[in-house]
Structures are given as C-alpha cells and as structure tokens.
Design a protein around this motif. Structure first.
Motif, short mmCIF file in Angstrom:
data_model
loop_
_atom_site.label_atom_id
_atom_site.label_comp_id
_atom_site.label_asym_id
_atom_site.label_seq_id
_atom_site.Cartn_x
_atom_site.Cartn_y
_atom_site.Cartn_z
N ASP A 8 0.78 -1.10 -0.59
CA ASP A 8 -0.05 0.15 0.45
C ASP A 8 0.66 0.87 0.32
N SER A 33 8.94 2.41 4.98
CA SER A 33 9.44 0.86 3.76
C SER A 33 10.90 0.94 2.62
N ASP A 49 16.43 -8.70 9.42
CA ASP A 49 16.94 -9.94 8.66
C ASP A 49 18.00 -10.73 9.25
N VAL A 90 9.48 -6.16 12.60
CA VAL A 90 8.71 -4.94 11.52
C VAL A 90 7.88 -6.18 11.00
C1 UD1 Z 1 13.55 -5.26 1.86
C2 UD1 Z 1 14.59 -5.90 1.98
C3 UD1 Z 1 13.84 -7.14 3.06
C4 UD1 Z 1 13.96 -6.28 4.83
C5 UD1 Z 1 13.15 -5.68 4.48
C6 UD1 Z 1 12.87 -5.08 5.55
C7 UD1 Z 1 14.89 -5.89 -0.11
C8 UD1 Z 1 15.29 -6.66 -1.59
N1 UD1 Z 1 13.52 -6.91 0.70
O1 UD1 Z 1 12.41 -5.26 1.85
O2 UD1 Z 1 15.39 -8.09 2.72
O3 UD1 Z 1 13.88 -7.42 5.75
O4 UD1 Z 1 13.14 -4.25 4.18
O5 UD1 Z 1 14.53 -4.05 5.95
O6 UD1 Z 1 15.61 -4.61 0.03
N2 UD1 Z 1 5.52 -2.91 4.12
C9 UD1 Z 1 3.42 -1.84 4.37
N3 UD1 Z 1 3.20 -1.59 3.58
C10 UD1 Z 1 3.54 -1.30 1.95
C11 UD1 Z 1 5.56 -2.43 2.50
C12 UD1 Z 1 5.98 -1.92 3.40
O7 UD1 Z 1 3.01 -2.25 5.34
O8 UD1 Z 1 3.46 -1.14 1.00
C13 UD1 Z 1 5.49 -2.94 6.12
C14 UD1 Z 1 6.05 -4.33 5.33
O9 UD1 Z 1 4.96 -5.67 6.07
C15 UD1 Z 1 6.78 -4.39 7.04
C16 UD1 Z 1 7.20 -3.41 6.87
O10 UD1 Z 1 6.63 -2.42 6.11
O11 UD1 Z 1 5.90 -5.11 8.20
C17 UD1 Z 1 9.01 -2.91 6.50
O12 UD1 Z 1 9.01 -3.57 5.09
P1 UD1 Z 1 9.73 -3.22 3.48
O13 UD1 Z 1 10.67 -2.31 4.15
O14 UD1 Z 1 9.25 -2.23 2.82
O15 UD1 Z 1 10.34 -4.32 3.36
P2 UD1 Z 1 11.13 -4.58 1.20
O16 UD1 Z 1 11.50 -3.37 0.95
O17 UD1 Z 1 9.61 -5.64 1.26
#
Ligand code: UD1
Length: 416
Positions: A123, A161, A303, A325
């Motif tokens: 989102d 994010s 991670d 997270v």
């Molecule tokens: C990236 C890393 C992953 C790492 C994570 C957190 C890459 C390829 N992957 O994943 O290895 O574990 O960062 O450090 O770089 N969220 C939302 N909405 C969104 C996007 C995220 O609610 O649109 C939430 C996720 O569910 C999670 C948190 O935000 O709880 C962090 O996610 P995010 O930082 O986006 O992780 P990734 O980019 O998927």
C-alpha cells in the motif's frame, strides 16, 4: 531437491571476502532499465534472486549478461508487463514498477512473492504512486499503472518502507520539478541506489536521511558501479563465529553497517575489530545472552533476527528477542526447538534460554534468513544436522557451503 549435511562442532577459522549485497544489487538492476545505454555492475553474488531478476529484465526487452560476478544491462525496455510466474518468485519485482513507469509509462504486475515472513502489503508503494499522479488499478491479483499524468509530489510515508522508498525514488527520476519523500527509509542500500542513480546522471539529495529530494532530469546514461558489500552475509558469518568460536577475517565489510549487531555481543568475551575494509572476529568462549528489538536501520535489522536467535539458543543466560517489522518471522524457532533449543514464543517476542550446545537433527528451511539460522545452529551442534529446503537459502547466499568450508566448517550440499 538438495540438502545441506553439517557435521557440527568445528571452530571457524580463516578468511573470506563478502560480495555486493543482494538488497543493494536488486534495486540497482531495476534502475539499470532507466537508460538504453550499457550499465556494468561489479561484485554481484550469484544467487537465485539475482538470476530471477535478470530473467525478468530480459522478458521486458533488456539485454543482460552475468559472468565472473559482473552483470551488464543494456538496450532499455520495450515491455511493461512483468511475467506473473517471475513476479511471484521474487518480491523485488514490485520495485520494477517505478523504473518501468518512469520509462514507458504503463506497467502491469501480479502481486509480488518473496519470503513468507508476514503480510507484506504494498500500500505505501501504491499510495506514493497515486500522489505522483499515477493511475493505479488493482484487478484480479494484478496491479495496473498508467503514468501518463506523472507529476512531482511531496510524499509523506506513514511507515518506513525500504522497497517503497526505492520504488518512488526511481519513479520520480524524470519528473519535472522536485519530488520529496518524507519518512524515507535510511538503509545503506537506499544511499547506494541513490549513488548509482546519481552516477547515471540523476539529481538526488538526502538519501540516507528522513527526507529525500529527487529533481527530475531529461535522461540518464550508462555507468560502471560497485554496490556496497552485503551486511547481512557479513552479519550471518559473525553469528556463525559467535556460535562455533574461532578466528575469522571478513574482507570487504563496512563496520558501521553491522555495528548494531556487534553491539549485541559487547557483554561477551570476544574481539570484533575493524581493520581497513575488513573485520577481524575472535570468539574464545560461550557468548552471553542479549536482548534484541528489530527496527528499521540503523537499529537491529529484521534480516538478522533469525541468525541471532540461533546465537541466543547457545548463549549463557536468557535473551529476549522482539520482532517489530514482520508479523510471522519466528518460523525458525520450531526447528531450533527440534535441535534442543529452549524457546517460548509470546506474540512478537521470543524468550530464548541459552542451553549451550544444540543437538544435530533433521530440520527444514522455510525462508531465507530463517534457513541460514538453521545452518548456523547445525555448525555449532553436537552430531549431524541436515537442512532441507535450501532453495530458500540459495536466494540470498552464494554457495553458502563453499564460504563456510573456506572457514573450516564441515558442510556438504547433497542432491537427492
Ligand atoms: C526490504 C528488504 C528485506 C528486509 C526489509 C526490512 C529488499 C529486497 N528486501 O524488504 O530483506 O527484510 O526491507 O528491512 O531490499 N509495509 C507496508 N506497506 C508497504 C510496504 C511495507 O505495510 O507498502 C510494511 C511491511 O509489511 C513491513 C515493513 O513495512 O512490516 C517494512 O517493509 P519494507 O521496508 O517495505 O520491506 P521490503 O522493502 O519488502
């Protein structure tokens, strides 16, 4: 089907060099399609996530090569639809949306896959796109975007994010005027992506801080780039040495990037010392318990939570690990318990009572970092451990068994 067979109880010693980070290389590969010119990326690990990303780039019309750790991408893209099977395979497919929209304005992708560690919504990505004037439609599991009306914006993210920050930075790179991303992620990989984009001719300020400004340019050009070393692979080998004991030199590590891990071991009698661009690690006795709360960078990284749970399982004393997270990132705990670990889960918290040595067992990796944690547990355990499901580990660790064998561990990959 392949498995790791691990003979536990060997101290680690020797040196190994860490290659470029998976989470640095993947967004850089996505950004490489922002130009038709040739981009050369050095020091890339040969892991399945990167191989899958290259397949997707090829399907979009780009030409790619991957030899001796060097990847080239050229020719730009002609297609905006990411193949569904590939998108389900890697989550990074979602941050191809930004560069595809910047280049050819229309994109379609299935909801992305990746490790099963929580809900992982997108989102924040889509809200940011809409603020940039991109039309986003969600239909039958697909996301369809039209960026004909893209414009600069001041975007405030409700939650930090990594992927959304990267996606929005790439989407806005050609947009006239200044786009701001507020409450941006500050991970070193964000700064690295910005450095790469700037090398291609982009105008980006503030990456690595809360607010990033992207000033639109007309076009980007090719370049040569070496991504930052993989802080999670370095951290995993640090955790392995903490469990097994030994003397290890990890070359090509940015000490600051792993400092949140090192600080957890400060009560233990060990030496972890930066030497130029390497770190020297020495553990002579059992690690002492520590507490962890995962948060975005510069706090303790999610991670590394699983690998440190394996360390805590063998430590002296009780460790409390809180995962803030991702929702379901304790899948390794059940497998560690099979090996004799004493772990109680209460919601987002794990209480880990260190038992000294674990016992070898047959365990299964369910996701990338949790899988690595099982290998580490096996290295320190009494007897033989077999780890199944190692395709998850191959997503993020290049020939993990070879790296560990180089450090005198007893680990073999067997094909079934
Ligand atoms: C990236 C890393 C992953 C790492 C994570 C957190 C890459 C390829 N992957 O994943 O290895 O574990 O960062 O450090 O770089 N969220 C939302 N909405 C969104 C996007 C995220 O609610 O649109 C939430 C996720 O569910 C999670 C948190 O935000 O709880 C962090 O996610 P995010 O930082 O986006 O992780 P990734 O980019 O998927």
């Amino acid at each position: 089907m392949e498995k790791f067979v691990i003979g536990g109880g060997h101290r680690l010693c020797g040196s190994t060099r860490i290659k470029g980070g998976k989470n640095a290389v993947l967004p850089i590969l996505a950004a490489a399609i922002l130009t038709d010119e040739k981009v050369t990326i050095h020091d890339c690990p040969d892991i399945s996530d990167i191989r899958n990303m290259l397949k997707i780039l090829n399907s979009l019309g780009a030409r790619t090569t991957f030899e001796n750790s060097v990847i080239t991408v050229s020719g730009g893209i002609s297609v905006g639809e990411i193949p569904t099977e590939a998108a389900k395979e890697i989550r990074s497919s979602v941050f191809l949306l930004g560069p595809i929209l910047a280049r050819i304005k229309k994109a379609k992708v299935a909801y992305p896959g990746g490790c099963d560690i929580g809900l992982r919504p997108i989102d924040i990505h889509l809200k940011g796109f809409r603020e940039l004037g991109i039309e986003v439609t969600e239909q039958n599991g697909y996301i369809i975007c039209d960026a004909s009306g893209i414009r600069c914006a001041d975007i405030q993210s409700d939650k930090v994010s990594v992927g959304a920050t990267e996606n929005l930075m790439m989407a806005a790179v050609f947009t006239k005027g200044s786009t701001f991303i507020r409450n941006a992620a500050k991970e070193p990989e964000i700064e690295d992506l910005a450095s790469f984009l700037v090398k291609m001719g982009a105008k980006i300020k503030g990456a690595g801080s809360d607010v990033i400004e992207i000033r639109g340019v007309d076009c980007l050009h090719g370049c040569d780039y070496t991504p930052i070393p993989d802080r999670i692979v370095a951290g995993t080998l640090l955790a392995a040495t903490a469990i097994c004991g030994g003397d290890v030199l990890l070359e090509n590590v940015v000490y600051e990037h792993i400092f949140s891990l090192v600080s957890k071991l400060s009560k233990s009698s060990c030496l972890i010392k930066p030497v130029c661009d390497s770190i020297y690690i020495s553990f002579k006795s059992r690690v002492r318990a520590f507490d962890i709360v995962t948060h975005p960078y510069p706090a303790f990284p999610t991670d590394m939570q699983s690998q440190f749970m394996a360390v805590a399982a063998t430590a002296a004393g009780t460790s409390i690990i809180t995962e803030t997270v991702f929702e379901t990132r304790f899948k390794q705990a059940g497998q560690l318990i099979k090996m004799g670990a004493d772990i109680t889960l209460r919601g987002d918290t794990a209480i880990v009572r260190g038992v000294g040595r674990l016992s070898g067992a047959e365990v299964t990796a369910c996701e990338l970092r949790g899988g690595a944690a099982l290998v580490l547990a096996g290295l320190g355990a009494e007897g033989v451990t077999t780890v199944d499901g190692i395709r998850h580990i191959d997503r993020g660790y290049e020939s993990f068994e070879k790296t560990l064998t180089q450090l005198q561990a007893d680990i073999t990959r067997i094909c079934l």
